[in-house]
Design a protein around this motif. Structure first.
Motif, PDB file in Angstrom:
ATOM      1  N   SER A 259       4.643  -3.591  13.374  1.00  0.00           N
ATOM      2  CA  SER A 259       5.963  -3.543  12.751  1.00  0.00           C
ATOM      3  C   SER A 259       5.982  -2.651  11.508  1.00  0.00           C
ATOM      4  N   GLU A 260       4.822  -2.305  10.989  1.00  0.00           N
ATOM      5  CA  GLU A 260       4.740  -1.442   9.812  1.00  0.00           C
ATOM      6  C   GLU A 260       4.323  -0.013  10.144  1.00  0.00           C
ATOM      7  N   ALA A 261       4.033   0.258  11.383  1.00  0.00           N
ATOM      8  CA  ALA A 261       3.531   1.576  11.782  1.00  0.00           C
ATOM      9  C   ALA A 261       4.519   2.695  11.451  1.00  0.00           C
ATOM     10  N   ALA A 262       5.796   2.450  11.643  1.00  0.00           N
ATOM     11  CA  ALA A 262       6.784   3.494  11.339  1.00  0.00           C
ATOM     12  C   ALA A 262       6.797   3.834   9.859  1.00  0.00           C
ATOM     13  N   LYS A 263       6.612   2.832   9.007  1.00  0.00           N
ATOM     14  CA  LYS A 263       6.523   3.110   7.566  1.00  0.00           C
ATOM     15  C   LYS A 263       5.305   3.970   7.264  1.00  0.00           C
ATOM     16  N   VAL A 264       4.170   3.631   7.863  1.00  0.00           N
ATOM     17  CA  VAL A 264       2.934   4.387   7.635  1.00  0.00           C
ATOM     18  C   VAL A 264       3.138   5.854   8.004  1.00  0.00           C
ATOM     19  N   CYS A 265       3.872   6.086   9.083  1.00  0.00           N
ATOM     20  CA  CYS A 265       4.100   7.449   9.574  1.00  0.00           C
ATOM     21  C   CYS A 265       5.268   8.150   8.885  1.00  0.00           C
TER      22      CYS A 265
ATOM     23  N   PRO B  32       6.079   5.171   3.290  1.00  0.00           N
ATOM     24  CA  PRO B  32       4.666   4.823   3.133  1.00  0.00           C
ATOM     25  C   PRO B  32       4.363   4.310   1.713  1.00  0.00           C
ATOM     26  N   PHE B  33       5.041   4.875   0.721  1.00  0.00           N
ATOM     27  CA  PHE B  33       4.818   4.422  -0.655  1.00  0.00           C
ATOM     28  C   PHE B  33       5.328   2.994  -0.855  1.00  0.00           C
ATOM     29  N   ASP B  34       6.469   2.661  -0.256  1.00  0.00           N
ATOM     30  CA  ASP B  34       6.970   1.277  -0.306  1.00  0.00           C
ATOM     31  C   ASP B  34       5.933   0.316   0.275  1.00  0.00           C
ATOM     32  N   LEU B  35       5.345   0.698   1.392  1.00  0.00           N
ATOM     33  CA  LEU B  35       4.336  -0.144   2.036  1.00  0.00           C
ATOM     34  C   LEU B  35       3.119  -0.292   1.138  1.00  0.00           C
ATOM     35  N   TYR B  36       2.695   0.786   0.501  1.00  0.00           N
ATOM     36  CA  TYR B  36       1.588   0.727  -0.451  1.00  0.00           C
ATOM     37  C   TYR B  36       1.896  -0.268  -1.570  1.00  0.00           C
TER      38      TYR B  36
ATOM     39  N   GLY C 138       0.763  -5.605  -3.939  1.00  0.00           N
ATOM     40  CA  GLY C 138       1.402  -6.674  -4.698  1.00  0.00           C
ATOM     41  C   GLY C 138       2.291  -6.217  -5.827  1.00  0.00           C
ATOM     42  N   GLN C 139       2.674  -4.946  -5.820  1.00  0.00           N
ATOM     43  CA  GLN C 139       3.510  -4.420  -6.897  1.00  0.00           C
ATOM     44  C   GLN C 139       4.995  -4.649  -6.659  1.00  0.00           C
ATOM     45  N   ILE C 140       5.386  -4.893  -5.401  1.00  0.00           N
ATOM     46  CA  ILE C 140       6.752  -5.306  -5.069  1.00  0.00           C
ATOM     47  C   ILE C 140       6.665  -6.411  -4.019  1.00  0.00           C
ATOM     48  N   GLU C 141       7.718  -7.194  -3.905  1.00  0.00           N
ATOM     49  CA  GLU C 141       7.760  -8.280  -2.927  1.00  0.00           C
ATOM     50  C   GLU C 141       7.871  -7.711  -1.513  1.00  0.00           C
ATOM     51  N   PRO C 142       7.070  -8.211  -0.580  1.00  0.00           N
ATOM     52  CA  PRO C 142       7.206  -7.772   0.812  1.00  0.00           C
ATOM     53  C   PRO C 142       8.476  -8.369   1.444  1.00  0.00           C
ATOM     54  N   PHE C 143       8.893  -7.794   2.535  1.00  0.00           N
ATOM     55  CA  PHE C 143      10.058  -8.269   3.277  1.00  0.00           C
ATOM     56  C   PHE C 143       9.825  -9.708   3.708  1.00  0.00           C
TER      57      PHE C 143
END
Length: 72
Positions: free
Chosen positions: A25-31, A39-43, A48-53
């Motif tokens: 479910s996170e692969a599209a963000k990585v790409c 990708p930066f949001d996912l990082y 732990g710098q922002i709350e995950p979905f």
């Protein structure tokens, strides 16, 4: 080996494992192909710098219906 909990939909889930890697479910963000984050949001989520979905009505409904759909 770490214990694997089941999510509300009955699927294996481990928060520790989820935070150490990424899933389908996170692969599209990585790409860089996701309309829901970069990708930066996912990082930032993984470090732990922002709350995950946390989910929304659509994802909660999908989790509730998953066992019914799998049984068909």
């Amino acid at each position: 080996m770490a214990a694997i909990k089941l999510s509300e939909g009955g699927q294996p889930y481990s928060h520790d494992l989820h935070m150490k890697g990424f899933g389908a479910s996170e692969a599209a963000k990585v790409c860089g192909l996701s309309e829901y984050g970069t990708p930066f949001d996912l990082y930032l989520e993984k470090t732990g710098q922002i709350e995950p979905f946390k989910g929304n009505d659509a994802t909660r409904l999908g989790n509730l219906l998953e066992p019914v759909i799998q049984s068909e």
